[in-house]
Design a protein around this motif. Sequence first.
Motif, PDB file in Angstrom:
ATOM      1  N   HIS A 253       7.270  94.938  81.933  1.00 49.36           N
ATOM      2  CA  HIS A 253       7.183  94.870  80.472  1.00 49.36           C
ATOM      3  C   HIS A 253       5.886  95.503  79.975  1.00 49.36           C
ATOM      4  O   HIS A 253       5.885  96.304  79.023  1.00 49.36           O
ATOM      5  CB  HIS A 253       7.275  93.414  80.025  1.00 49.36           C
ATOM      6  CG  HIS A 253       7.192  93.221  78.546  1.00 49.36           C
ATOM      7  ND1 HIS A 253       8.176  93.658  77.675  1.00 49.36           N
ATOM      8  CD2 HIS A 253       6.231  92.640  77.761  1.00 49.36           C
ATOM      9  CE1 HIS A 253       7.836  93.363  76.440  1.00 49.36           C
ATOM     10  NE2 HIS A 253       6.659  92.747  76.464  1.00 49.36           N
ATOM     11  N   ARG A 254       4.777  95.179  80.614  1.00 50.35           N
ATOM     12  CA  ARG A 254       3.497  95.735  80.193  1.00 50.35           C
ATOM     13  C   ARG A 254       3.423  97.236  80.463  1.00 50.35           C
ATOM     14  O   ARG A 254       2.856  97.991  79.655  1.00 50.35           O
ATOM     15  CB  ARG A 254       2.362  95.005  80.919  1.00 50.35           C
ATOM     16  CG  ARG A 254       2.158  93.568  80.451  1.00 50.35           C
ATOM     17  CD  ARG A 254       0.990  92.917  81.172  1.00 50.35           C
ATOM     18  NE  ARG A 254       0.725  91.580  80.655  1.00 50.35           N
ATOM     19  CZ  ARG A 254      -0.197  90.749  81.147  1.00 50.35           C
ATOM     20  NH1 ARG A 254      -0.961  91.152  82.178  1.00 50.35           N
ATOM     21  NH2 ARG A 254      -0.373  89.565  80.636  1.00 50.35           N
ATOM     22  N   THR A 255       3.983  97.666  81.575  1.00 51.32           N
ATOM     23  CA  THR A 255       3.979  99.094  81.890  1.00 51.32           C
ATOM     24  C   THR A 255       4.748  99.875  80.832  1.00 51.32           C
ATOM     25  O   THR A 255       4.311 100.940  80.377  1.00 51.32           O
ATOM     26  CB  THR A 255       4.600  99.338  83.277  1.00 51.32           C
ATOM     27  OG1 THR A 255       3.858  98.614  84.269  1.00 51.32           O
ATOM     28  CG2 THR A 255       4.581 100.817  83.637  1.00 51.32           C
ATOM     29  N   ALA A 256       5.909  99.351  80.429  1.00 53.76           N
ATOM     30  CA  ALA A 256       6.702 100.024  79.403  1.00 53.76           C
ATOM     31  C   ALA A 256       5.979 100.029  78.061  1.00 53.76           C
ATOM     32  O   ALA A 256       6.014 101.029  77.323  1.00 53.76           O
ATOM     33  CB  ALA A 256       8.062  99.344  79.272  1.00 53.76           C
ATOM     34  N   ARG A 257       5.300  98.949  77.729  1.00 58.76           N
ATOM     35  CA  ARG A 257       4.594  98.876  76.448  1.00 58.76           C
ATOM     36  C   ARG A 257       3.424  99.852  76.395  1.00 58.76           C
ATOM     37  O   ARG A 257       3.072 100.352  75.318  1.00 58.76           O
ATOM     38  CB  ARG A 257       4.073  97.450  76.203  1.00 58.76           C
ATOM     39  CG  ARG A 257       5.169  96.443  75.875  1.00 58.76           C
ATOM     40  CD  ARG A 257       4.586  95.124  75.438  1.00 58.76           C
ATOM     41  NE  ARG A 257       3.813  95.259  74.207  1.00 58.76           N
ATOM     42  CZ  ARG A 257       3.147  94.248  73.637  1.00 58.76           C
ATOM     43  NH1 ARG A 257       3.173  93.048  74.189  1.00 58.76           N
ATOM     44  NH2 ARG A 257       2.456  94.444  72.533  1.00 58.76           N
ATOM     45  N   ARG A 258       2.817 100.142  77.552  1.00 56.76           N
ATOM     46  CA  ARG A 258       1.713 101.103  77.585  1.00 56.76           C
ATOM     47  C   ARG A 258       2.197 102.545  77.497  1.00 56.76           C
ATOM     48  O   ARG A 258       1.395 103.472  77.423  1.00 56.76           O
ATOM     49  CB  ARG A 258       0.900 100.931  78.875  1.00 56.76           C
ATOM     50  CG  ARG A 258       0.059  99.671  78.922  1.00 56.76           C
ATOM     51  CD  ARG A 258      -1.006  99.792  80.000  1.00 56.76           C
ATOM     52  NE  ARG A 258      -0.430 100.104  81.302  1.00 56.76           N
ATOM     53  CZ  ARG A 258      -0.147  99.202  82.229  1.00 56.76           C
ATOM     54  NH1 ARG A 258      -0.381  97.918  81.972  1.00 56.76           N
ATOM     55  NH2 ARG A 258       0.357  99.557  83.377  1.00 56.76           N
ATOM     56  N   LEU A 264      11.492  99.972  86.918  1.00 57.60           N
ATOM     57  CA  LEU A 264      12.798  99.734  86.310  1.00 57.60           C
ATOM     58  C   LEU A 264      12.582  99.223  84.895  1.00 57.60           C
ATOM     59  O   LEU A 264      11.912  98.212  84.701  1.00 57.60           O
ATOM     60  CB  LEU A 264      13.598  98.708  87.125  1.00 57.60           C
ATOM     61  CG  LEU A 264      14.959  98.300  86.544  1.00 57.60           C
ATOM     62  CD1 LEU A 264      15.892  99.503  86.498  1.00 57.60           C
ATOM     63  CD2 LEU A 264      15.584  97.175  87.359  1.00 57.60           C
ATOM     64  N   ASP A 265      13.128  99.936  83.935  1.00 57.68           N
ATOM     65  CA  ASP A 265      13.038  99.504  82.537  1.00 57.68           C
ATOM     66  C   ASP A 265      13.986  98.320  82.352  1.00 57.68           C
ATOM     67  O   ASP A 265      15.208  98.470  82.324  1.00 57.68           O
ATOM     68  CB  ASP A 265      13.424 100.657  81.611  1.00 57.68           C
ATOM     69  CG  ASP A 265      13.215 100.313  80.142  1.00 57.68           C
ATOM     70  OD1 ASP A 265      12.899  99.139  79.852  1.00 57.68           O
ATOM     71  OD2 ASP A 265      13.369 101.208  79.303  1.00 57.68           O
ATOM     72  N   LEU A 266      13.409  97.137  82.225  1.00 58.42           N
ATOM     73  CA  LEU A 266      14.225  95.923  82.156  1.00 58.42           C
ATOM     74  C   LEU A 266      15.080  95.873  80.899  1.00 58.42           C
ATOM     75  O   LEU A 266      16.061  95.119  80.850  1.00 58.42           O
ATOM     76  CB  LEU A 266      13.325  94.690  82.232  1.00 58.42           C
ATOM     77  CG  LEU A 266      12.503  94.556  83.523  1.00 58.42           C
ATOM     78  CD1 LEU A 266      11.652  93.292  83.479  1.00 58.42           C
ATOM     79  CD2 LEU A 266      13.403  94.537  84.747  1.00 58.42           C
ATOM     80  N   ALA A 267      14.746  96.671  79.905  1.00 60.62           N
ATOM     81  CA  ALA A 267      15.570  96.714  78.695  1.00 60.62           C
ATOM     82  C   ALA A 267      16.969  97.240  79.004  1.00 60.62           C
ATOM     83  O   ALA A 267      17.930  96.922  78.289  1.00 60.62           O
ATOM     84  CB  ALA A 267      14.916  97.586  77.631  1.00 60.62           C
ATOM     85  N   LEU A 268      17.109  98.009  80.077  1.00 63.53           N
ATOM     86  CA  LEU A 268      18.425  98.516  80.445  1.00 63.53           C
ATOM     87  C   LEU A 268      19.380  97.383  80.807  1.00 63.53           C
ATOM     88  O   LEU A 268      20.590  97.495  80.615  1.00 63.53           O
ATOM     89  CB  LEU A 268      18.308  99.486  81.629  1.00 63.53           C
ATOM     90  CG  LEU A 268      17.545 100.784  81.387  1.00 63.53           C
ATOM     91  CD1 LEU A 268      17.496 101.606  82.662  1.00 63.53           C
ATOM     92  CD2 LEU A 268      18.190 101.581  80.268  1.00 63.53           C
ATOM     93  N   LEU A 269      18.839  96.299  81.342  1.00 64.00           N
ATOM     94  CA  LEU A 269      19.686  95.181  81.753  1.00 64.00           C
ATOM     95  C   LEU A 269      20.255  94.433  80.555  1.00 64.00           C
ATOM     96  O   LEU A 269      21.150  93.595  80.725  1.00 64.00           O
ATOM     97  CB  LEU A 269      18.900  94.228  82.648  1.00 64.00           C
ATOM     98  CG  LEU A 269      18.455  94.823  83.993  1.00 64.00           C
ATOM     99  CD1 LEU A 269      17.605  93.823  84.763  1.00 64.00           C
ATOM    100  CD2 LEU A 269      19.655  95.255  84.825  1.00 64.00           C
ATOM    101  N   ARG A 270      19.756  94.741  79.354  1.00 63.34           N
ATOM    102  CA  ARG A 270      20.342  94.145  78.166  1.00 63.34           C
ATOM    103  C   ARG A 270      21.586  94.897  77.705  1.00 63.34           C
ATOM    104  O   ARG A 270      22.287  94.435  76.792  1.00 63.34           O
ATOM    105  CB  ARG A 270      19.311  94.094  77.034  1.00 63.34           C
ATOM    106  CG  ARG A 270      18.146  93.147  77.303  1.00 63.34           C
ATOM    107  CD  ARG A 270      17.428  92.766  76.028  1.00 63.34           C
ATOM    108  NE  ARG A 270      16.736  93.888  75.426  1.00 63.34           N
ATOM    109  CZ  ARG A 270      15.454  94.183  75.650  1.00 63.34           C
ATOM    110  NH1 ARG A 270      14.742  93.431  76.487  1.00 63.34           N
ATOM    111  NH2 ARG A 270      14.881  95.211  75.048  1.00 63.34           N
TER     112      ARG A 270
END
Length: 566
Positions: A253-258, A264-270
Amino acid sequence: MRKWWPLTAVCLGAFILLVDVTIVNVALPSMAADLGASFTSLQWVIDGYALALAALLLAAGSLADRFGHRRSYVYGLGVFGLASLVCGLAPNAEVLIAGRVVQGVGGAAMFATAPALLLASYQGRDRGTAFGVWGAANGAAAAAGPLLGGLLTEHFSWPTIFWVNLPIAAAAIATTLRVVRTDQPTGSPSHGARLSGARARVDIPGAAAFTIAAATLTYGLIRGGEVGWASAETLAAFAVTASALLAFVVIEHRTARRGSAPMLDLALLRRPSFAALMSGALLLQGGAFGCLVLVSLWLQSVLGLSPVGAGLALTPLAGASFLVAAAAGRHLQRLAPRLPIGIGLLSVAAGMLLLRAGMTADAGRTALMAGLVVTGIGVGLATPVLVSAATSTVPPRQAGMAGGAVNTFRQLGMTLAIAVFGTIFTSRTAAVLAGPGTVPDPGQGASALAAGQARGLVDAAPAADRSAVQQLVRAAFAAGLDRVFVVSALAAALGGLIVLVFVRPSHGTAAVAATGHATARGQGGSKAVGQGAGEIEGWGPDEAQVPVPAPVTARSTAAVDGRRRA
């Protein structure tokens, strides 16, 4: 003919990687006898390799993007070859397991870079031909593994299944260095990088957290069946798993926000379709292949087949999947992906139920034929479209990540299934052995059966009881396999239903080019045909798709192709 030498180098590496996925199963009883290995050790011989692949695939793709694909491929071959030497020389199970883990590290580098090398080496229709040949080599290696393992183990010894990798790896390294062009890594100071200051970043913390979570979960599942689920050791393993998973979520989550690229982009699991496809990938691999370790032990330790005979008995699964995918792969791409994947998973479930129906105390090798063929048909239907389906549910820039995630979940499914099925098997066989009272320690007896020591268990019984113990051993092993087949069928059926219910046709979410490239990487050389993919850079609609039981990551492909267009 010189233009096909890069393809030869890539196919040589793919062959030893995929042979080693299936070649080991047939040699397990010989390993157990020579090294005095327990069933837990045999599980880790398989799981150590699979776990390293699953944990490092996406990170290896990022590293290859940064340091160069040819260099990473050569280093991967070298590590894999040296680890194979160590495996063959292993004096005990612990060294063998360590060697298998290192094999997986080298294998991850090879899988992550091989398709990118093909993309960089070929254009137009030559590219389609190259991926087609590579896919055929992958499928042939997977199908040949059990028989080749039987031949080497029976006529030489089990270490030769590892030593055979050495000359092939050496030839692949020499060929790669001679004929494959050096690529410019993204970490090099290229003109674009100098202007933007951009450098490829590798999500090392995320990869480390994921590795710890997967390893401790596997350890807890294996040890829980031995020392008890409420033991301090088991609970501690699961606690570390939960902590590592939480850390992984926070890190990603922090890596994506930076604005950096997470593992793995965890947003994909949504996305329901993407999450369902990941579930299907995990349950397909676990449901279809997780039981084969125990089946191989049954063939050799209970039925008394030679390693060659056991290899031949297991060949129908890989053979059927290869033939179905080669014959129908291009047609499957024209269907909504949930249909071949969902129906394939349900076919795997049907195959497992057929295996269960034939598994009795008096069953022979022919009892496996129908179930393995139907299971192989299901694998051949589902595998060719998994990656293309996943990449079509995400934005084009994340197609590589999606393709790599599919293969990570597939390998993770294999790892966890072996751990879970081992616990289920020993629990069920111990209950059967305890019935008549002729086996003094049913728990130890169950562990002996799982380690391929059925003959030793019979020989240890008093002479007057040996006939009864032998029949009891056959009944116990059959009961254990019966339970494993039921769980395999339930897992595959669950996966099929999830895919059929939640996967929906995409509406152009991913570019066709990204889908085609990721599919070529994720399926061992299969191309996305139909649905317009045949229009991309000569990937014609006549090129068959071939499934592989091992993962291939798609991350590096998009990077290479993007730089080529730039």
